[in-house]
Motif scaffolding. Structure first.
Motif, PDB file in Angstrom:
ATOM      1  N   GLY A 273       0.815  -1.208   0.000  1.00 20.40           N
ATOM      2  CA  GLY A 273       0.000   0.000   0.000  1.00 20.40           C
ATOM      3  C   GLY A 273       0.847   1.256   0.000  1.00 20.40           C
ATOM      4  O   GLY A 273       0.543   2.221  -0.701  1.00 20.40           O
ATOM      5  N   HIS A 274       1.926   1.238   0.781  1.00 25.17           N
ATOM      6  CA  HIS A 274       2.844   2.381   0.798  1.00 25.17           C
ATOM      7  C   HIS A 274       3.523   2.545  -0.549  1.00 25.17           C
ATOM      8  O   HIS A 274       3.659   3.670  -1.049  1.00 25.17           O
ATOM      9  CB  HIS A 274       3.895   2.226   1.901  1.00 25.17           C
ATOM     10  N   ALA A 275       3.955   1.442  -1.143  1.00 23.23           N
ATOM     11  CA  ALA A 275       4.608   1.506  -2.453  1.00 23.23           C
ATOM     12  C   ALA A 275       3.651   2.078  -3.488  1.00 23.23           C
ATOM     13  O   ALA A 275       4.034   2.915  -4.309  1.00 23.23           O
ATOM     14  CB  ALA A 275       5.089   0.112  -2.871  1.00 23.23           C
ATOM     15  N   TRP A 276       2.384   1.627  -3.443  1.00 28.05           N
ATOM     16  CA  TRP A 276       1.380   2.112  -4.394  1.00 28.05           C
ATOM     17  C   TRP A 276       1.172   3.615  -4.228  1.00 28.05           C
ATOM     18  O   TRP A 276       1.149   4.351  -5.216  1.00 28.05           O
ATOM     19  CB  TRP A 276       0.070   1.340  -4.183  1.00 28.05           C
ATOM     20  N   GLU A 277       1.043   4.061  -2.988  1.00 27.15           N
ATOM     21  CA  GLU A 277       0.851   5.499  -2.741  1.00 27.15           C
ATOM     22  C   GLU A 277       2.045   6.301  -3.228  1.00 27.15           C
ATOM     23  O   GLU A 277       1.881   7.355  -3.848  1.00 27.15           O
ATOM     24  CB  GLU A 277       0.610   5.766  -1.248  1.00 27.15           C
TER      25      GLU A 277
END
Length: 56
Positions: free
Chosen positions: A5-9
């Motif tokens: 999720g952090h990578a996507w953001e």
């Protein structure tokens, strides 16, 4: 939020900074592809289209 999720953001923010629109609908892999295409000189619409397999 998971690491994914952090990578996507982070990728979404980077893509939007490069002018790529409608990033919420893209996967991590598509975001990476669009960013790579943008760095190769494609305009934002071309980069997004390449990442999604669509014609601009």
């Amino acid at each position: 939020m998971s690491d994914r999720g952090h990578a996507w953001e982070d990728l979404r923010e980077q893509a939007e900074h490069l002018g790529i629109e409608n990033t919420a609908a893209l996967t991590v892999e598509q975001l990476r592809s669009a960013i790579d295409e943008r760095h190769r000189g494609a305009d934002p619409q071309q980069a997004r289209a390449h990442a999604t397999g669509q014609q601009p």
